[in-house]
Design a protein around this motif. Structure first.
Motif, PDB file in Angstrom:
ATOM      1  N   ASP A  37       0.833  -1.212   0.000  1.00  0.00           N
ATOM      2  CA  ASP A  37       0.000   0.000   0.000  1.00  0.00           C
ATOM      3  C   ASP A  37       0.862   1.254   0.000  1.00  0.00           C
ATOM      4  OD1 ASP A  37      -2.250  -1.542   0.025  1.00  0.00           O
ATOM      5  OD2 ASP A  37      -2.706  -1.247   2.153  1.00  0.00           O
ATOM      6  N   ALA A  38       2.029   1.164   0.666  1.00  0.00           N
ATOM      7  CA  ALA A  38       2.903   2.341   0.759  1.00  0.00           C
ATOM      8  C   ALA A  38       3.810   2.499  -0.457  1.00  0.00           C
ATOM      9  CB  ALA A  38       3.749   2.250   2.033  1.00  0.00           C
ATOM     10  N   GLY A  39       3.743   1.560  -1.401  1.00  0.00           N
ATOM     11  CA  GLY A  39       4.507   1.727  -2.640  1.00  0.00           C
ATOM     12  C   GLY A  39       5.780   0.920  -2.746  1.00  0.00           C
ATOM     13  N   TYR A  40       6.077   0.127  -1.707  1.00  0.00           N
ATOM     14  CA  TYR A  40       7.276  -0.718  -1.790  1.00  0.00           C
ATOM     15  C   TYR A  40       7.021  -1.895  -2.742  1.00  0.00           C
ATOM     16  CZ  TYR A  40       9.004   1.471   2.554  1.00  0.00           C
ATOM     17  OH  TYR A  40       9.451   2.354   3.503  1.00  0.00           O
ATOM     18  N   ALA A  41       8.105  -2.422  -3.304  1.00  0.00           N
ATOM     19  CA  ALA A  41       8.061  -3.734  -3.959  1.00  0.00           C
ATOM     20  C   ALA A  41       8.515  -4.756  -2.916  1.00  0.00           C
ATOM     21  CB  ALA A  41       8.999  -3.754  -5.160  1.00  0.00           C
ATOM     22  N   VAL A  42       7.895  -5.931  -2.922  1.00  0.00           N
ATOM     23  CA  VAL A  42       8.161  -6.909  -1.862  1.00  0.00           C
ATOM     24  C   VAL A  42       8.542  -8.266  -2.448  1.00  0.00           C
ATOM     25  CG1 VAL A  42       7.186  -8.149   0.125  1.00  0.00           C
ATOM     26  CG2 VAL A  42       6.517  -5.771  -0.306  1.00  0.00           C
ATOM     27  N   VAL A  43       9.664  -8.776  -1.977  1.00  0.00           N
ATOM     28  CA  VAL A  43      10.005 -10.172  -2.220  1.00  0.00           C
ATOM     29  C   VAL A  43       9.704 -10.885  -0.908  1.00  0.00           C
ATOM     30  CG1 VAL A  43      11.823 -11.812  -2.820  1.00  0.00           C
ATOM     31  CG2 VAL A  43      11.810  -9.519  -3.846  1.00  0.00           C
ATOM     32  N   GLY A  44       8.726 -11.780  -0.946  1.00  0.00           N
ATOM     33  CA  GLY A  44       8.278 -12.433   0.284  1.00  0.00           C
ATOM     34  C   GLY A  44       8.681 -13.890   0.301  1.00  0.00           C
ATOM     35  N   THR A  45       9.235 -14.351   1.434  1.00  0.00           N
ATOM     36  CA  THR A  45       9.585 -15.777   1.496  1.00  0.00           C
ATOM     37  C   THR A  45       8.452 -16.571   2.127  1.00  0.00           C
ATOM     38  OG1 THR A  45      10.629 -15.951   3.685  1.00  0.00           O
ATOM     39  CG2 THR A  45      11.998 -15.111   1.875  1.00  0.00           C
ATOM     40  N   LEU A  65       4.588  -7.768  -5.782  1.00  0.00           N
ATOM     41  CA  LEU A  65       4.910  -8.846  -4.832  1.00  0.00           C
ATOM     42  C   LEU A  65       5.359 -10.085  -5.590  1.00  0.00           C
ATOM     43  CD1 LEU A  65       4.859 -10.166  -1.967  1.00  0.00           C
ATOM     44  CD2 LEU A  65       2.488 -10.830  -2.454  1.00  0.00           C
ATOM     45  N   VAL A  66       6.525 -10.590  -5.205  1.00  0.00           N
ATOM     46  CA  VAL A  66       7.004 -11.866  -5.749  1.00  0.00           C
ATOM     47  C   VAL A  66       7.289 -12.784  -4.567  1.00  0.00           C
ATOM     48  CG1 VAL A  66       8.987 -12.972  -6.869  1.00  0.00           C
ATOM     49  CG2 VAL A  66       7.942 -10.958  -7.908  1.00  0.00           C
ATOM     50  N   LEU A  67       6.824 -14.035  -4.659  1.00  0.00           N
ATOM     51  CA  LEU A  67       7.053 -14.996  -3.581  1.00  0.00           C
ATOM     52  C   LEU A  67       8.175 -15.952  -3.950  1.00  0.00           C
ATOM     53  CD1 LEU A  67       3.335 -15.863  -2.666  1.00  0.00           C
ATOM     54  CD2 LEU A  67       4.853 -14.195  -1.578  1.00  0.00           C
ATOM     55  N   VAL A  68       9.039 -16.228  -2.973  1.00  0.00           N
ATOM     56  CA  VAL A  68      10.101 -17.214  -3.184  1.00  0.00           C
ATOM     57  C   VAL A  68      10.066 -18.206  -2.021  1.00  0.00           C
ATOM     58  CG1 VAL A  68      11.613 -15.646  -4.459  1.00  0.00           C
ATOM     59  CG2 VAL A  68      11.853 -15.810  -2.001  1.00  0.00           C
ATOM     60  N   GLU A  83      20.673 -13.178  -2.103  1.00  0.00           N
ATOM     61  CA  GLU A  83      21.215 -12.741  -3.399  1.00  0.00           C
ATOM     62  C   GLU A  83      20.119 -12.741  -4.477  1.00  0.00           C
ATOM     63  OE1 GLU A  83      24.754 -14.440  -6.039  1.00  0.00           O
ATOM     64  OE2 GLU A  83      25.188 -14.390  -3.893  1.00  0.00           O
ATOM     65  N   ALA A  84      19.341 -13.824  -4.491  1.00  0.00           N
ATOM     66  CA  ALA A  84      18.285 -13.959  -5.506  1.00  0.00           C
ATOM     67  C   ALA A  84      17.158 -12.953  -5.288  1.00  0.00           C
ATOM     68  CB  ALA A  84      17.733 -15.380  -5.490  1.00  0.00           C
ATOM     69  N   ALA A  85      17.051 -12.409  -4.078  1.00  0.00           N
ATOM     70  CA  ALA A  85      15.973 -11.458  -3.789  1.00  0.00           C
ATOM     71  C   ALA A  85      16.092 -10.194  -4.633  1.00  0.00           C
ATOM     72  CB  ALA A  85      15.970 -11.106  -2.302  1.00  0.00           C
ATOM     73  N   ALA A  86      17.286  -9.952  -5.171  1.00  0.00           N
ATOM     74  CA  ALA A  86      17.474  -8.752  -6.016  1.00  0.00           C
ATOM     75  C   ALA A  86      16.952  -8.974  -7.436  1.00  0.00           C
ATOM     76  CB  ALA A  86      18.953  -8.385  -6.058  1.00  0.00           C
ATOM     77  N   ASP A  87      16.689 -10.217  -7.796  1.00  0.00           N
ATOM     78  CA  ASP A  87      16.323 -10.511  -9.195  1.00  0.00           C
ATOM     79  C   ASP A  87      15.036  -9.823  -9.670  1.00  0.00           C
ATOM     80  OD1 ASP A  87      18.587 -12.000  -9.358  1.00  0.00           O
ATOM     81  OD2 ASP A  87      17.604 -13.955  -9.239  1.00  0.00           O
ATOM     82  N   PRO A  88      13.928  -9.912  -8.905  1.00  0.00           N
ATOM     83  CA  PRO A  88      12.677  -9.381  -9.472  1.00  0.00           C
ATOM     84  C   PRO A  88      12.638  -7.865  -9.606  1.00  0.00           C
ATOM     85  CG  PRO A  88      12.234 -10.814  -7.560  1.00  0.00           C
ATOM     86  CD  PRO A  88      13.712 -10.616  -7.633  1.00  0.00           C
TER      87      PRO A  88
END
Ligand code: NAP
Length: 250
Positions: A37-45, A65-68, A83-88
Motif C-alpha cells: 500500500d505504501a509503494g514498496y516492492a516486496v520479495v516475500g519468502t 509482490l514476488v514470492l520465493v 542474493e536472488a531477492a534482487a532478481d525481481p
C-alpha cells in the motif's frame, strides 16, 4: 556536515525493495500489505510455495509482490536467497525477517532439536540475511533492517526459555549492526510485540495468558503500522520498540 546540508525528508518509497520473511503468518501478511500500500516492492519468502497465493497477499493487485520459497532452518541456503531477492525488482533496501517459531515448552521439555530449530529460525536466519544484505545497503547509502523480537526477550514470556533467548539475541544484533551502519544511511531496529491476534502463534498460547492492560490483544495491522513508521524515520536506529498493550511489568 552542517545540519542544513543533511536531507530533511525521506526519499520516496516508490521503488524501494523489501525482503520480508514469513509472509504467510499473521504479522507477515499484514506487513506485506502495508508495504505494498505504501509503494514498496516486496520479495516475500514462504516455506511452501504451493500453500501461498500472491492474489491473497496482494489483494490490490499491485504486481509488486514476488514470492520465493525458503526454509529458515536451511541456514546454508540463506545467502543464496538474499542474493536472488534482487532478481525481481533490484537490490534489497529493506530487510524484515518476520518468520518465527515458538512452540510452548517448559525448561525440562526443551530438546536439543527444539533449541536448535528455534535458534535457527528466530536468530540465525535474521543474522545471515542481514550479513548478506547490509553491505549493499551501506554501499548504496540507504537501508532499513527491522527484526521481529518479542516482549518475551524482556520478561521471559509464556513460550519458553528457548524462544525468549532467541529473541533476546536479536537485540545484540540491533546494537552491533546499527553502530556499524548508522553513518551510511542505514538504520537497524527491532519491534518487540506481545500477544498479537490473528496469528498462528497466539493460537498456540496457553489459555492462562492474561489479556494486556489495554483490554484486548494487539492486531497485526498495528505491527504493520509501527513497521512503516520505523522505515520512514532516518533518525531512529539501534532501538528495540515494544508494542505490547502495557503488558510488560515495569
Ligand atoms: N503473535 C504474537 O503474539 C507475537 C508476539 C511477539 C512476537 N511475535 C513474532 O512475530 C513473528 C511473526 O509471527 P506471527 O505472530 O505472525 O505468527 P505466525 O502466524 O505463526 O507466523 C509465523 C511465520 O513464520 C513462518 N515460519 C515458521 N517457521 C519457518 C521456517 N522454518 N521457514 C520459513 N518460515 C517459517 C511461518 O510460515 P508457515 O506459514 O509456512 O508456517 C509463518 O509465515 C514471529 O517472529 C514471532 O516470534 C509474534
Amino acid at each position: 556536515m552542517a545540519d542544513d546540508e543533511r536531507p530533511t525528508s525521506e526519499p520516496s518509497r516508490e521503488g524501494r525493495v523489501a525482503l520480508v520473511t514469513g509472509v504467510t503468518g499473521g504479522i507477515g501478511r499484514a506487513v506485506t500489505r502495508g508495504l505494498l500500500d505504501a509503494g514498496y516492492a516486496v520479495v516475500g519468502t514462504v516455506r511452501d510455495r504451493s500453500r501461498a497465493s500472491t492474489a491473497e497477499l496482494d489483494p490490490g493487485r499491485t504486481g509488486r509482490l514476488v514470492l520465493v520459497e525458503a526454509d529458515m532452518t536451511d541456514t546454508e541456503r540463506l545467502h543464496a536467497v538474499a542474493e536472488a531477492a534482487a532478481d525481481p525488482f533490484g537490490p534489497v533496501d529493506v530487510l524484515l525477517p518476520i518468520a518465527g517459531v515458538g512452540d510452548v515448552r517448559a525448561l525440562d521439555e526443551i530438546s536439543p532439536e527444539d533449541w536448535e530449530r528455534t535458534l535457527r529460525v528466530n536468530l540465525t536466519a535474521p543474522f545471515v540475511l542481514a550479513q548478506a544484505l547490509l553491505p549493499g545497503m551501506v554501499e548504496r547509502g540507504w537501508g532499513r533492517i527491522v527484526f521481529t523480537s518479542s516482549v518475551a526477550a524482556f520478561t521471559g514470556g509464556f513460550v519458553g526459555p528457548h524462544y525468549a533467548a532467541s529473541k533476546a539475541g536479536l537485540h545484540g544484533l540491533v546494537h552491533a549492526l546499527s553502530a556499524r551502519a548508522a553513518a551510511h544511511g542505514v538504520t537497524v531496529n527491532a519491534i518487540a510485540p506481545a500477544l498479537i491476534a490473528d496469528t498462528a502463534m497466539i493460537d498456540g498460547m496457553p489459555s492462562s495468558v492474561p489479556t494486556p492492560p489495554v483490554g484486548r490483544l494487539g492486531r497485526p495491522d498495528e505491527v504493520a503500522q509501527l513497521t512503516l513508521a520505523v522505515l520512514g524515520n532516518a533518525y531512529l536506529t539501534g532501538q528495540v520498540l515494544l508494542l505490547e498493550g502495557g503488558s510488560r511489568p515495569s
